[in-house]
Design a protein around this motif. Structure first.
Motif, PDB file in Angstrom:
ATOM      1  N   GLU A  92       0.807  -1.214   0.000  1.00  0.00           N
ATOM      2  CA  GLU A  92       0.000   0.000   0.000  1.00  0.00           C
ATOM      3  C   GLU A  92       0.846   1.273   0.000  1.00  0.00           C
ATOM      4  OE1 GLU A  92      -3.164   0.307  -0.510  1.00  0.00           O
ATOM      5  OE2 GLU A  92      -3.209  -1.868  -0.783  1.00  0.00           O
ATOM      6  N   HIS A  93       2.053   1.182   0.533  1.00  0.00           N
ATOM      7  CA  HIS A  93       2.875   2.390   0.663  1.00  0.00           C
ATOM      8  C   HIS A  93       4.056   2.420  -0.299  1.00  0.00           C
ATOM      9  CE1 HIS A  93       0.696   2.240   4.530  1.00  0.00           C
ATOM     10  NE2 HIS A  93       0.777   3.566   4.490  1.00  0.00           N
ATOM     11  N   ALA A  94       4.151   1.427  -1.180  1.00  0.00           N
ATOM     12  CA  ALA A  94       5.256   1.405  -2.138  1.00  0.00           C
ATOM     13  C   ALA A  94       5.159   2.600  -3.081  1.00  0.00           C
ATOM     14  CB  ALA A  94       5.237   0.103  -2.942  1.00  0.00           C
ATOM     15  N   LEU A  95       6.316   3.138  -3.442  1.00  0.00           N
ATOM     16  CA  LEU A  95       6.349   4.253  -4.381  1.00  0.00           C
ATOM     17  C   LEU A  95       6.072   3.788  -5.804  1.00  0.00           C
ATOM     18  CD1 LEU A  95       9.466   6.195  -3.032  1.00  0.00           C
ATOM     19  CD2 LEU A  95       7.048   6.644  -2.587  1.00  0.00           C
ATOM     20  N   ASP A  96       6.424   2.538  -6.104  1.00  0.00           N
ATOM     21  CA  ASP A  96       6.144   1.979  -7.427  1.00  0.00           C
ATOM     22  C   ASP A  96       4.735   1.395  -7.451  1.00  0.00           C
ATOM     23  OD1 ASP A  96       8.677   2.628  -8.182  1.00  0.00           O
ATOM     24  OD2 ASP A  96       9.497   0.624  -7.899  1.00  0.00           O
ATOM     25  N   ALA A  97       4.116   1.444  -8.617  1.00  0.00           N
ATOM     26  CA  ALA A  97       2.814   0.810  -8.788  1.00  0.00           C
ATOM     27  C   ALA A  97       2.992  -0.703  -8.799  1.00  0.00           C
ATOM     28  CB  ALA A  97       2.168   1.283 -10.085  1.00  0.00           C
ATOM     29  N   ILE A  98       2.156  -1.402  -8.022  1.00  0.00           N
ATOM     30  CA  ILE A  98       2.193  -2.867  -7.975  1.00  0.00           C
ATOM     31  C   ILE A  98       0.807  -3.363  -8.358  1.00  0.00           C
ATOM     32  CG2 ILE A  98       2.601  -4.920  -6.570  1.00  0.00           C
ATOM     33  CD1 ILE A  98       4.406  -3.231  -4.806  1.00  0.00           C
ATOM     34  N   ILE A  99       0.767  -4.133  -9.450  1.00  0.00           N
ATOM     35  CA  ILE A  99      -0.507  -4.637  -9.969  1.00  0.00           C
ATOM     36  C   ILE A  99      -0.400  -6.145 -10.096  1.00  0.00           C
ATOM     37  CG2 ILE A  99      -2.174  -4.535 -11.862  1.00  0.00           C
ATOM     38  CD1 ILE A  99      -1.002  -1.795 -12.588  1.00  0.00           C
ATOM     39  N   ASN A 100      -1.340  -6.872  -9.470  1.00  0.00           N
ATOM     40  CA  ASN A 100      -1.397  -8.327  -9.591  1.00  0.00           C
ATOM     41  C   ASN A 100      -2.514  -8.696 -10.556  1.00  0.00           C
ATOM     42  OD1 ASN A 100       0.612  -8.411  -7.736  1.00  0.00           O
ATOM     43  ND2 ASN A 100      -0.624  -9.230  -6.046  1.00  0.00           N
ATOM     44  N   ILE A 101      -2.212  -9.647 -11.442  1.00  0.00           N
ATOM     45  CA  ILE A 101      -3.230 -10.146 -12.380  1.00  0.00           C
ATOM     46  C   ILE A 101      -3.262 -11.668 -12.291  1.00  0.00           C
ATOM     47  CG2 ILE A 101      -2.998  -8.179 -13.953  1.00  0.00           C
ATOM     48  CD1 ILE A 101      -1.263  -9.948 -15.745  1.00  0.00           C
TER      49      ILE A 101
END
Length: 816
Positions: A269-278
């Motif tokens: 939730e606080h990562a600076l990079d976008a994290i997307i799981n598919i």
């Protein structure tokens, strides 16, 4: 391996002695009877012989019995050791931790009779000291005083226990009470009757972490076979320690697993990079806050949506769908595990560059893919900026040296193929430093930007204008000969001359230009640049606000200058420099008042070199400081030598260059020479030109005050050839003005020179200064100067400059 009483060893020794006595008596009898010294018929001889036989038999039986008993005891020891090994293995399996294991091991070793005392210690990581963790048996109080280190460089690390850990080798000491390695513990060993000792390192994951120590009353307690079994026991202990370490790590891992999962969610939730799981169908199952900020969609809006329809630009969606199909069918993708750069789509339809990494995550039966996305817009901009700065000037936007080199190479190739020409011009602004120093670098930068705009309007589209740095510009004129270059450089100079209005200031500058033509003045970039630079510096030296085309004469002069500078670096050491002295007299009385020290250079191959030629080279190369200091020291030495010879009351004047005069170490240097050679300060006179004094008037006043405080005299040389400021002249601590020889030479025939000389004499008199005329060669000149009130003179009419020996002879014999 159990301890044996002392009587057992004594009994074995008695049996051996009896057997040896019987054998000795029997041998004596066998030797004496055949020789006739004893008779076999004598009864007492027969008795002795029989007794010897009986004693030998008894002794032999006793020896056999003793050996049999020892073998039985050793067999018993081995059985006990095997039993201990079995107990050790059980302890290894059953012990919940290493502390319990250590205690059981020490207790078993003593209880099974392998030693009188056993203990285990572990190494403290910071201090490398061995700390007792478990001990059992008699004499454990001994451990309260013991200090052992695993560091062999310390005294506590040179005992058998410390060495076993530092060398990772077991140490067996059957002579513990006498062995030099255990010298520090001999008293304790005797106190507790320890004759043998053993020390074996313990390991965790192959690294020494401690030591097992054993002490026994029997010196043979640790024979080779027993050593082998004990080493096997220690290997089992090492195995247990490894198991404990694995268990500890597993427990630590399990204890942190739940916390890690919670942290993982927080990181997500606080990562600076976008994290997307598919999931396997390409549908979004996780979308963190950074992704929401980056793409403009809230998490609830995109969950369950195809990734390609959300963030992939339309131009790349077909390729994305094909990649997903290949991934679903084969489980393989060209993107997995790789760091790639591509374009992404925001909610507002704008595209931006991203850095993407996709990894596969498998947990139990669940499979998904995580995409880590970073917005690299700023990085791309920075890279573009870096690429720009690699080839362009940051201030003006003009090509820099790197791009110039590339374009010159292209022009050389074109000219070579077509048998053509092109020109390379170096332009340097005259006195640009004055703008920066007086108004500040902001105005200097704005001036350079304004100049750049003028230059770009004047050159042709095929030409290149470059800035190398500072106020240096280079012009690459494609397919240009002398005529084209001449026409352009004249237009450039006129453009530079036009005033520049920056804020409320009107700035006027000029430029000096040097031109080199390919192929006449060079066949490569290096030679063309060098020759254009030489021509530009020739322009600065001769006229400024002009231009010069490179010529072979310049090349010859440049080569000579380089030759002279290289030779000048060694001139002092090679005794090529000499100080000459020209006398000075009072005009009214003819009395000697001093001499001027003049530097001369006689080179063995180049011959006499004029000061007018080598002094400027010494200044431009930085050699003038060392040469000027050498002249100062020579003058002080000469004053001392003349004083010894009886020549007193004369002053020696020494010229100071502008670089010397600005050197903050000058006052201390002069003071040092005066003290070293015991020179009266009034005997030393320092000359500087008015131009030097007025370059930085405030600094000149401070330097003159410092020299004046030493007691030395100061004078202005070549007065009238520069631009004098009477306001500063009256502040200078000078007592004499020297009239330059250019005015003296035609003083009797040129009205202007007469007027200048008269004005200088009157000015000096009004300021309380003396005047001295140099270059006086005729009696008419002398008479005129005397009539006008000039105080002193020097020149060929009196004497040429002389070497020190000739000058000494002149001064001793001079008669007004």
């Amino acid at each position: 391996m159990s301890a044996q009483p002392n009587t057992s060893a004594g009994r074995a020794k008695l049996i051996r002695r009896l057997w040896l006595m019987a054998l000795f008596v029997l041998c004596i009898c066998l030797i004496l009877i055949p020789s006739g010294l004893l008779s076999a018929a004598d009864p007492w001889v027969l008795v002795v012989f029989i007794l010897s036989m009986v004693m030998g038999a008894i002794s032999g039986w006793l020896v056999w019995h003793q050996q049999t008993r020892s073998a039985q005891q050793q067999h018993l020891q081995l059985e006990q050791l095997y039993l201990a090994l079995s107990e050790c293995n059980q302890a290894i399996v059953q012990s919940p931790d290493k502390q319990t294991l250590y205690a059981q091991i020490c207790e078993m070793i003593v209880n099974f009779g392998h030693a009188n005392m056993a203990w285990i210690g572990e190494i403290e990581l910071d201090s490398k000291q061995l700390m007792v963790t478990s001990a059992f048996g008699s004499g454990t109080h001994y451990l309260d005083e013991i200090q052992i280190s695993a560091d062999p460089d310390t005294p506590n690390g040179r005992g058998p226990c410390g060495l076993s850990m530092s060398s990772d080798q077991p140490y067996w000491l059957p002579d513990f009470q006498t062995n030099p390695l255990s010298a520090r513990w001999h008293d304790k060993a005797k106190q507790y009757s320890w004759k043998a000792a053993a020390f074996l390192p313990l390991h965790t994951e192959g690294k020494v972490i401690g030591c097992l120590s054993m002490y026994a009353a029997d010196g043979k307690a640790f024979d080779p076979e027993i050593q082998h079994l004990i080493e096997g026991m220690v290997a089992n202990i090492d195995f247990a320690l490894d198991r404990f370490e694995v268990q500890a790590q597993r427990q630590l891992f399990q204890s942190h697993l739940q916390v890690s999962e919670q942290r993982a969610q927080l990181v997500l939730e606080h990562a600076l990079d976008a994290i997307i799981n598919i999931d396997m169908q390409g549908l979004i199952v996780e979308w963190n806050q950074a992704a929401a900020q980056m793409f403009g969609y809230a998490r609830a809006e995109v969950l369950g949506q195809p990734l390609g329809e959300v963030i992939v630009p339309p131009a790349y969606r077909d390729a994305h769908h094909q990649g997903m199909q290949r991934l679903q069918q084969t489980g393989q993708s060209k993107l997995l595990g790789r760091l790639i750069e591509m374009s992404a789509l925001r909610r507002d339809g704008s595209e931006f560059p991203i850095e993407l990494t996709i990894v596969e995550i498998a947990r139990d039966d669940e499979h998904c893919y995580s995409a880590f996305i970073r917005d690299i817009t700023h990085r791309r901009e920075a890279e573009e900026r870096i690429r720009f700065l690699a080839n362009y000037d940051a201030l003006t936007g003009l090509p820099n040296r790197n791009l110039l080199n590339e374009r010159v190479i292209v022009e050389i190739e074109k000219a070579w193929a077509r048998d053509g020409q092109f020109a390379l011009m170096f332009l340097d602004l005259d006195h640009f430093k004055d703008v920066n120093d007086s108004l500040g670098h902001r105005y200097g930068d704005n001036l350079l930007i304004a100049l750049t705009k003028r230059f770009q309007r004047l050159v042709r589209s095929e030409d290149t204008v470059c800035r190398l740095g500072g106020d240096e510009f280079v012009f690459l004129l494609a397919e240009a000969d002398h005529a084209v270059a001449k026409e352009l450089v004249e237009r450039l100079l006129k453009a530079v001359e036009q005033p520049f209005v920056i804020d409320q200031y009107e700035l006027n500058v000029t430029a000096s230009v040097g031109v080199a033509i390919y192929p006449d003045d060079g066949l490569d970039m290096e030679s063309l640049q060098r020759n254009a630079d030489v021509a530009m510096y020739r322009t600065k030296k001769e006229s400024r606000n002009s231009y010069r085309f490179f010529s072979t004469h310049m090349q010859v002069q440049t080569a000579r200058n380089l030759q002279l500078v290289n030779a000048l670096r060694h001139a002092i050491a090679l005794d090529q420099l000499a100080v000459y002295y020209q006398p000075q007299v009072a005009l009214d009385s003819g009395q000697l008042i001093g001499v001027e020290a003049l530097l001369r250079w006689q080179h063995p191959q180049l011959g006499f070199i004029s000061p007018a030629e080598f002094i400027p080279l010494a200044e431009s190369s930085g050699l003038i400081i060392s040469i000027g200091n050498w002249v100062l020291e020579q003058a002080c030495q000469q004053i001392q030598a003349w004083k010894v010879a009886g020549i007193q009351g004369l002053s020696v004047s020494v010229n100071l260059s502008s670089i010397q005069f600005r050197d903050p170490k000058l006052p201390a240097l002069v003071k040092g020479f005066l003290e070293r050679y015991q020179v009266t300060p009034e005997c030393l006179e320092l000359e500087l030109t008015e131009g030097v004094a007025l370059e930085n008037p405030e600094g000149a006043v401070a330097m003159m005050d410092a020299l004046y405080a030493l007691g030395v005299r100061l004078s202005i040389d070549d007065f009238g050839t520069g631009y004098s400021s009477l306001n500063y002249l009256k502040k200078f601590k000078v007592y004499k003005l020297k009239i330059d020889q250019t005015f003296v030479r035609e003083v009797t025939s040129n009205d202007e020179d007469q007027a200048i000389v008269i004005a200088i004499i009157q000015l000096a008199r009004s300021l309380g200064m003396k005047t001295i005329a140099e270059g006086v060669e005729t009696p008419v000149q002398k008479a005129f100067l005397l009539a006008q009130g000039c105080d002193e003179m020097q020149g060929y009419l009196l004497s040429k400059p002389m070497h020190s020996d000739a000058a000494t002879a002149f001064l001793l014999t001079y008669n007004p």
